[in-house]
Design a protein around this motif. Structure first.
Motif, PDB file in Angstrom:
ATOM      1  N   ARG A  71      -6.633  -5.202 -18.431  1.00  0.00           N
ATOM      2  CA  ARG A  71      -7.975  -6.197 -18.298  1.00  0.00           C
ATOM      3  C   ARG A  71      -7.677  -6.968 -17.386  1.00  0.00           C
ATOM      4  NH1 ARG A  71     -12.460  -6.141 -20.992  1.00  0.00           N
ATOM      5  NH2 ARG A  71     -11.534  -5.313 -22.622  1.00  0.00           N
ATOM      6  N   GLU A  72      -6.561  -7.758 -17.219  1.00  0.00           N
ATOM      7  CA  GLU A  72      -6.169  -8.614 -16.052  1.00  0.00           C
ATOM      8  C   GLU A  72      -6.041  -7.949 -14.790  1.00  0.00           C
ATOM      9  OE1 GLU A  72      -2.958 -12.018 -15.176  1.00  0.00           O
ATOM     10  OE2 GLU A  72      -3.240 -11.334 -17.107  1.00  0.00           O
ATOM     11  N   ALA A  73      -5.412  -6.685 -14.776  1.00  0.00           N
ATOM     12  CA  ALA A  73      -5.289  -6.210 -13.652  1.00  0.00           C
ATOM     13  C   ALA A  73      -6.549  -5.731 -13.018  1.00  0.00           C
ATOM     14  CB  ALA A  73      -4.434  -5.003 -13.696  1.00  0.00           C
ATOM     15  N   ALA A  74      -7.534  -5.190 -13.725  1.00  0.00           N
ATOM     16  CA  ALA A  74      -8.943  -4.926 -13.350  1.00  0.00           C
ATOM     17  C   ALA A  74      -9.728  -6.131 -12.914  1.00  0.00           C
ATOM     18  CB  ALA A  74      -9.755  -4.332 -14.444  1.00  0.00           C
ATOM     19  N   ARG A  75      -9.362  -7.538 -13.012  1.00  0.00           N
ATOM     20  CA  ARG A  75     -10.014  -8.539 -12.730  1.00  0.00           C
ATOM     21  C   ARG A  75      -9.336  -9.037 -11.494  1.00  0.00           C
ATOM     22  NH1 ARG A  75     -10.034 -10.679 -18.270  1.00  0.00           N
ATOM     23  NH2 ARG A  75      -8.102 -11.526 -18.035  1.00  0.00           N
ATOM     24  N   GLU A  78     -11.001  -6.974  -9.069  1.00  0.00           N
ATOM     25  CA  GLU A  78     -12.522  -7.007  -9.094  1.00  0.00           C
ATOM     26  C   GLU A  78     -13.127  -5.472  -9.196  1.00  0.00           C
ATOM     27  OE1 GLU A  78     -13.852  -9.094  -5.878  1.00  0.00           O
ATOM     28  OE2 GLU A  78     -12.848 -11.054  -6.286  1.00  0.00           O
ATOM     29  N   ARG A  79     -12.792  -4.934 -10.287  1.00  0.00           N
ATOM     30  CA  ARG A  79     -13.066  -3.525 -10.522  1.00  0.00           C
ATOM     31  C   ARG A  79     -13.384  -3.470 -12.290  1.00  0.00           C
ATOM     32  NH1 ARG A  79      -8.907   0.559  -8.638  1.00  0.00           N
ATOM     33  NH2 ARG A  79     -10.418   2.120  -9.558  1.00  0.00           N
ATOM     34  N   ASP A  80     -13.886  -2.525 -12.553  1.00  0.00           N
ATOM     35  CA  ASP A  80     -14.382  -2.114 -13.827  1.00  0.00           C
ATOM     36  C   ASP A  80     -13.271  -1.583 -14.842  1.00  0.00           C
ATOM     37  OD1 ASP A  80     -15.227   0.439 -15.833  1.00  0.00           O
ATOM     38  OD2 ASP A  80     -16.457  -1.323 -15.764  1.00  0.00           O
ATOM     39  N   VAL A  81     -13.018  -2.300 -15.860  1.00  0.00           N
ATOM     40  CA  VAL A  81     -11.718  -1.871 -16.565  1.00  0.00           C
ATOM     41  C   VAL A  81     -11.517  -0.273 -16.897  1.00  0.00           C
ATOM     42  CG1 VAL A  81     -10.981  -2.138 -18.799  1.00  0.00           C
ATOM     43  CG2 VAL A  81     -11.790  -4.198 -17.648  1.00  0.00           C
ATOM     44  N   SER A  82     -12.349   0.415 -17.343  1.00  0.00           N
ATOM     45  CA  SER A  82     -12.253   1.618 -17.479  1.00  0.00           C
ATOM     46  C   SER A  82     -11.895   2.445 -16.311  1.00  0.00           C
ATOM     47  CB  SER A  82     -13.567   2.279 -18.241  1.00  0.00           C
ATOM     48  OG  SER A  82     -14.689   2.362 -17.315  1.00  0.00           O
ATOM     49  N   ASP A  83     -12.263   2.110 -15.045  1.00  0.00           N
ATOM     50  CA  ASP A  83     -11.705   2.870 -13.968  1.00  0.00           C
ATOM     51  C   ASP A  83     -10.468   2.314 -13.548  1.00  0.00           C
ATOM     52  OD1 ASP A  83     -14.309   3.955 -13.514  1.00  0.00           O
ATOM     53  OD2 ASP A  83     -14.971   2.353 -12.094  1.00  0.00           O
ATOM     54  N   HIS A  85      -8.221   1.390 -15.802  1.00  0.00           N
ATOM     55  CA  HIS A  85      -7.336   2.241 -17.071  1.00  0.00           C
ATOM     56  C   HIS A  85      -6.993   3.515 -16.698  1.00  0.00           C
ATOM     57  CE1 HIS A  85      -6.804   4.701 -20.621  1.00  0.00           C
ATOM     58  NE2 HIS A  85      -6.260   3.569 -21.099  1.00  0.00           N
ATOM     59  N   SER A  86      -8.009   4.257 -15.971  1.00  0.00           N
ATOM     60  CA  SER A  86      -7.685   5.710 -15.518  1.00  0.00           C
ATOM     61  C   SER A  86      -6.798   5.700 -14.284  1.00  0.00           C
ATOM     62  CB  SER A  86      -9.177   6.091 -15.032  1.00  0.00           C
ATOM     63  OG  SER A  86      -9.125   7.320 -14.354  1.00  0.00           O
ATOM     64  N   ASP A  87      -7.108   4.628 -13.423  1.00  0.00           N
ATOM     65  CA  ASP A  87      -6.015   4.925 -12.285  1.00  0.00           C
ATOM     66  C   ASP A  87      -4.664   4.389 -12.564  1.00  0.00           C
ATOM     67  OD1 ASP A  87      -7.972   5.483 -10.277  1.00  0.00           O
ATOM     68  OD2 ASP A  87      -8.376   3.522  -9.489  1.00  0.00           O
ATOM     69  N   LEU A  88      -4.591   3.451 -13.684  1.00  0.00           N
ATOM     70  CA  LEU A  88      -3.300   3.030 -14.340  1.00  0.00           C
ATOM     71  C   LEU A  88      -2.679   4.412 -14.680  1.00  0.00           C
ATOM     72  CD1 LEU A  88      -3.903  -0.487 -15.773  1.00  0.00           C
ATOM     73  CD2 LEU A  88      -2.692   0.365 -13.608  1.00  0.00           C
ATOM     74  N   LYS A  89      -3.413   5.046 -15.728  1.00  0.00           N
ATOM     75  CA  LYS A  89      -2.767   6.238 -16.276  1.00  0.00           C
ATOM     76  C   LYS A  89      -2.302   7.392 -15.364  1.00  0.00           C
ATOM     77  CE  LYS A  89      -3.129   5.658 -20.782  1.00  0.00           C
ATOM     78  NZ  LYS A  89      -2.180   5.488 -21.667  1.00  0.00           N
ATOM     79  N   GLN A  90      -2.948   7.601 -14.099  1.00  0.00           N
ATOM     80  CA  GLN A  90      -2.729   8.433 -13.348  1.00  0.00           C
ATOM     81  C   GLN A  90      -1.333   8.041 -12.558  1.00  0.00           C
ATOM     82  OE1 GLN A  90      -3.765  11.413 -12.435  1.00  0.00           O
ATOM     83  NE2 GLN A  90      -2.081  11.626 -10.642  1.00  0.00           N
ATOM     84  N   LEU A  91      -1.502   6.695 -12.231  1.00  0.00           N
ATOM     85  CA  LEU A  91      -0.106   6.100 -11.401  1.00  0.00           C
ATOM     86  C   LEU A  91       1.319   6.184 -12.531  1.00  0.00           C
ATOM     87  CD1 LEU A  91      -2.041   3.208  -9.755  1.00  0.00           C
ATOM     88  CD2 LEU A  91      -0.988   5.162  -8.597  1.00  0.00           C
ATOM     89  N   GLU A  92       0.770   6.087 -13.624  1.00  0.00           N
ATOM     90  CA  GLU A  92       1.972   6.153 -14.495  1.00  0.00           C
ATOM     91  C   GLU A  92       2.354   7.485 -14.495  1.00  0.00           C
ATOM     92  OE1 GLU A  92       3.105   5.201 -19.108  1.00  0.00           O
ATOM     93  OE2 GLU A  92       1.076   6.076 -18.793  1.00  0.00           O
ATOM     94  N   VAL A  93       1.469   8.717 -14.566  1.00  0.00           N
ATOM     95  CA  VAL A  93       2.048  10.112 -14.605  1.00  0.00           C
ATOM     96  C   VAL A  93       2.934  10.297 -13.167  1.00  0.00           C
ATOM     97  CG1 VAL A  93       1.175  12.357 -14.391  1.00  0.00           C
ATOM     98  CG2 VAL A  93       0.111  11.018 -15.967  1.00  0.00           C
ATOM     99  N   LEU A  94       2.482   9.792 -12.199  1.00  0.00           N
ATOM    100  CA  LEU A  94       3.204   9.823 -10.824  1.00  0.00           C
ATOM    101  C   LEU A  94       4.453   9.110 -10.741  1.00  0.00           C
ATOM    102  CD1 LEU A  94       0.341   9.539  -8.355  1.00  0.00           C
ATOM    103  CD2 LEU A  94       1.516  11.599  -8.946  1.00  0.00           C
TER     104      LEU A  94
END
Length: 138
Positions: A71-75, A78-83, A85-94
């Motif tokens: 949530r703090e990363a999203a702030r 300045e982006r939506d938390v769900s978006d 979250h999705s990006d963080l999951k993809q970056l974790e996979v990479l």
């Protein structure tokens, strides 16, 4: 911290590198250079699809600010938390970041273990064809 080396090149070279890595592991013949953090993409399109400008901005914000939660990363960006979250999951996979449990109130904390990203792109402008000199389109 370390540098993440990102390479973009032809799939055949990536396949050869992977086979060589497996052979080195089986022969217990890895040196320190082989252990460097590397992320390989087979095509420029794969690279661009995976590391969008928004994701690169997110990586930088996390590396610079060390947010304690998604949530703090999203702030920060300045982006939506769900978006985010999705990006963080993809970056974790990479393998570009990790999502660690144990933040405040049990939050998942994104962590970038690199202080630098270096990118090498092999982008041939002319199709070299196959080994006998015949163009690949023939």
């Amino acid at each position: 911290m370390t540098t993440l080396h990102i390479t973009v090149g032809d799939r055949e070279q990536l396949r050869e590198d992977a086979l060589q890595f497996v052979q080195d592991v089986e022969a217990d013949d890895l040196d320190d250079q082989d252990g460097k953090a590397t992320l390989q993409f087979g095509t420029y399109d794969d690279f661009v699809d995976s590391l969008t400008p928004l994701r690169l901005e997110l990586i930088r914000a996390i590396a610079e600010e060390a947010p304690e939660s998604m949530r703090e990363a999203a702030r920060l960006v300045e982006r939506d938390v769900s978006d985010v979250h999705s990006d963080l999951k993809q970056l974790e996979v990479l393998g570009i970041l990790t999502l660690e449990e144990g933040g405040p109130s049990g939050a998942i904390q994104p962590v970038v273990p690199f202080d630098r990203i270096e990118v090498h792109i092999d982008y041939p402008l002319i199709d070299s064809g196959d080994a006998d000199g015949t163009p690949a389109s023939a």
